[in-house]
Design a protein around this motif. Structure first.
Motif, short mmCIF file in Angstrom:
data_model
loop_
_atom_site.label_atom_id
_atom_site.label_comp_id
_atom_site.label_asym_id
_atom_site.label_seq_id
_atom_site.Cartn_x
_atom_site.Cartn_y
_atom_site.Cartn_z
N THR A 42 5.04 -75.46 76.84
CA THR A 42 5.13 -76.92 76.75
C THR A 42 3.74 -77.54 76.78
O THR A 42 3.46 -78.50 76.05
CB THR A 42 5.98 -77.47 77.90
OG1 THR A 42 7.29 -76.88 77.86
CG2 THR A 42 6.13 -78.98 77.79
N ARG A 45 2.25 -77.09 73.45
CA ARG A 45 2.88 -78.00 72.48
C ARG A 45 2.35 -79.42 72.68
O ARG A 45 2.12 -80.16 71.71
CB ARG A 45 4.39 -77.96 72.66
CG ARG A 45 5.17 -78.62 71.50
CD ARG A 45 6.67 -78.48 71.69
NE ARG A 45 7.08 -77.09 71.76
CZ ARG A 45 7.67 -76.54 72.81
NH1 ARG A 45 7.91 -77.26 73.90
NH2 ARG A 45 8.03 -75.26 72.80
N LEU A 46 2.12 -79.82 73.94
CA LEU A 46 1.57 -81.14 74.23
C LEU A 46 0.16 -81.28 73.64
O LEU A 46 -0.17 -82.31 73.04
CB LEU A 46 1.52 -81.36 75.75
CG LEU A 46 0.83 -82.64 76.23
CD1 LEU A 46 1.58 -83.87 75.74
CD2 LEU A 46 0.72 -82.65 77.75
N GLN A 49 0.42 -81.70 69.96
CA GLN A 49 0.93 -83.03 69.62
C GLN A 49 -0.18 -84.06 69.68
O GLN A 49 -0.32 -84.90 68.79
CB GLN A 49 2.06 -83.40 70.60
CG GLN A 49 2.66 -84.78 70.35
CD GLN A 49 3.71 -85.15 71.39
OE1 GLN A 49 4.08 -84.33 72.22
NE2 GLN A 49 4.18 -86.38 71.34
N VAL A 50 -1.02 -83.99 70.74
CA VAL A 50 -2.15 -84.91 70.85
C VAL A 50 -3.10 -84.74 69.67
O VAL A 50 -3.57 -85.72 69.07
CB VAL A 50 -2.90 -84.68 72.18
CG1 VAL A 50 -4.19 -85.47 72.22
CG2 VAL A 50 -2.00 -85.05 73.37
N ASP A 52 -2.46 -83.49 66.67
CA ASP A 52 -1.84 -83.91 65.41
C ASP A 52 -1.87 -85.43 65.28
O ASP A 52 -2.17 -85.98 64.21
CB ASP A 52 -0.40 -83.40 65.32
CG ASP A 52 -0.34 -81.90 65.12
OD1 ASP A 52 -1.36 -81.32 64.70
OD2 ASP A 52 0.73 -81.30 65.39
N GLU A 53 -1.54 -86.13 66.37
CA GLU A 53 -1.50 -87.59 66.31
C GLU A 53 -2.90 -88.18 66.12
O GLU A 53 -3.06 -89.23 65.50
CB GLU A 53 -0.86 -88.14 67.58
CG GLU A 53 0.63 -87.81 67.70
CD GLU A 53 1.22 -88.28 69.01
OE1 GLU A 53 0.44 -88.77 69.88
OE2 GLU A 53 2.45 -88.17 69.20
#
Length: 442
Positions: A42, A45-46, A49-50, A52-53
């Protein structure tokens, strides 16, 4: 005598209870390890995500490093170790969810999960991985990991979409060599490479060792009086008392340290001219035979004094580290052939990378200005320190912040605001204390 033949019913019952308790404890440990893998996955994945954004051009590499550093500092573990665990956890959770769920349910252990994942590493089709996992999990519920590993490799071949030749080409890119420290002045050298070459090298070293153990009577050997010119009255050489394992180790190290890489050397023989280099720290009193404090190799592990003395005696030059006799703090560094005094001072002080939990030797690290030189930072020991390339980049390109305090102390602040203090490691030296004053006689 048959074991346990004289045991009482109560003792047998106690053994049964212990066995049941151990099974439950091991199952719980496996389940908790699965929970830990879920948390690490997780976190990975976090980080992605950061990244990618934010549209990071490095595809999240520095973001993952930053997260790994946050977790590693909190756990007092190297962030390299945490990042490797994050990658392994993500691989298990995302590519082999059935295996992860089976471990979380207590059906298989972490050892079972590891061999299943390793055997199915090259299964690219999700449906094939799922079918492979389901088939091998049932087998793993009643067998040991070593038996599961053999069966898993056999089952995985049924679902492989690529030939072994193609997979071997990819696997060759992972060949490597590593060192792992062990107690009592010992270390382990590991080599991961093509099986044919590894087994061939091992077979050659074994054949050499057996030839040495066989002595003058071995085929092809030209020892003895006829070959050496010695008379029959000369005493026979002392027999070699080393085991085959010891001889193999000595031969392998001899070849590595003194042999020339014929298959890779340059026309000028530059590689053959390279010699091994190690850094040894030994207290002067130990070197003189007055004290028995062990020497230290590369700031990592202690080594015996006889080896340290041999290395010191054969060295063309060596650094002298002057330390405070009570606090052991580094006062100065000089050399019989002076050069780069400041660099040697910092390497002696820091010994390793100054990021929390990192053990990369200072001699393999960058000397970093805590306050950038371009911003007026001085090139002094109070503003310089050893940072390995990984943490040098982390310092400059992530929210991690560092302050250089007095005495070479580093204060790191993580992205979440946690503060971690890293002090220079104690120098391998001798300190003195004052003897207590004798009490007056009554």
């Amino acid at each position: 005598m048959t074991a346990l033949v004289g045991a009482t019913i109560e003792q047998v019952d106690a053994l049964g209870a212990l066995t049941g308790m151990l099974v439950e404890v091991e199952r719980t440990i496996g389940q908790m390890q699965a929970v830990r893998d879920g948390i690490l996955a997780t976190a990975s994945r976090l980080a992605m995500q950061v990244a990618d954004e934010a549209g990071h051009e490095d595809f999240g590499d520095l973001t993952i490093r930053t997260v790994a550093a946050e977790l590693g500092a909190a756990l007092r573990v190297s962030d390299r170790t945490v990042q490797r665990r994050m990658a392994e956890a993500s691989y298990l959770v995302e590519r082999f969810p059935r295996v992860w769920q089976a471990q979380g349910a207590g059906r298989i252990s972490a050892g079972h999960a590891r061999v299943i994942v390793e055997a199915g590493e090259h299964l690219d089709d999700p449906a094939g991985r799922d079918a492979y996992s389901e088939q091998i999990i049932g087998f793993a519920e009643t067998e040991s990991p070593n038996r599961v590993g053999r069966m898993a490799r056999r089952v995985a071949e049924r679902f492989e979409s690529r030939s072994l030749d193609d997979r071997h080409k990819d696997a060759r890119a992972k060949r490597r060599v590593w060192v792992r420290e062990h107690p009592d002045g010992m270390a382990e050298l590991g080599v991961f490479g093509p099986a044919a070459l590894i087994h061939g090298a091992f077979d050659r070293i074994t054949a050499m060792g057996r030839a040495l153990q066989a002595g003058p009577s071995s085929p092809g050997a030209s020892f003895g009086p006829a070959a050496s010119g010695a008379s029959a009255a000369d005493p026979e050489p002392a027999s070699d008392t080393r085991t085959l394992d010891e001889v193999r180790c000595d031969l392998a190290l001899d070849v590595l340290l003194t042999g020339a890489p014929a298959g890779h050397d340059t026309p000028d023989g530059l590689l053959a001219a390279i010699t091994a280099t190690v850094s040894v720290t030994v207290p002067a009193l130990s070197l003189a035979g007055v004290d028995s404090t062990p020497a230290e190799l590369n700031g990592r592990c202690p080594i015996d004094l006889s080896t340290a003395k041999a290395l010191a005696g054969a060295a063309s030059g060596w650094d002298r580290v002057l330390t405070h006799p009570i606090t052991a703090g580094v006062l100065a560094v000089d050399r019989y052939r002076p050069s780069a005094d400041l660099r040697r001072h910092l390497q002696a002080r820091d010994q390793r990378c100054r990021f929390p939990g990192c053990g990369m030797p200072a001699r393999d690290s960058d000397l970093d200005h805590t306050v950038d030189h371009a911003l007026g930072g001085a090139t002094t020991h109070a503003n310089l320190g050893a940072l390995c390339r990984r943490h040098h980049v982390l310092k400059h390109h992530t929210p991690w912040h560092v302050e250089h305090l007095e005495g070479g102390v580093y204060s790191w602040t993580s992205p979440t605001g946690q503060v971690y203090i890293d002090r220079p490691p104690p120098v391998n030296t001798v300190t003195f204390t004052e003897d207590p004053e004798p009490e007056p006689p009554f």
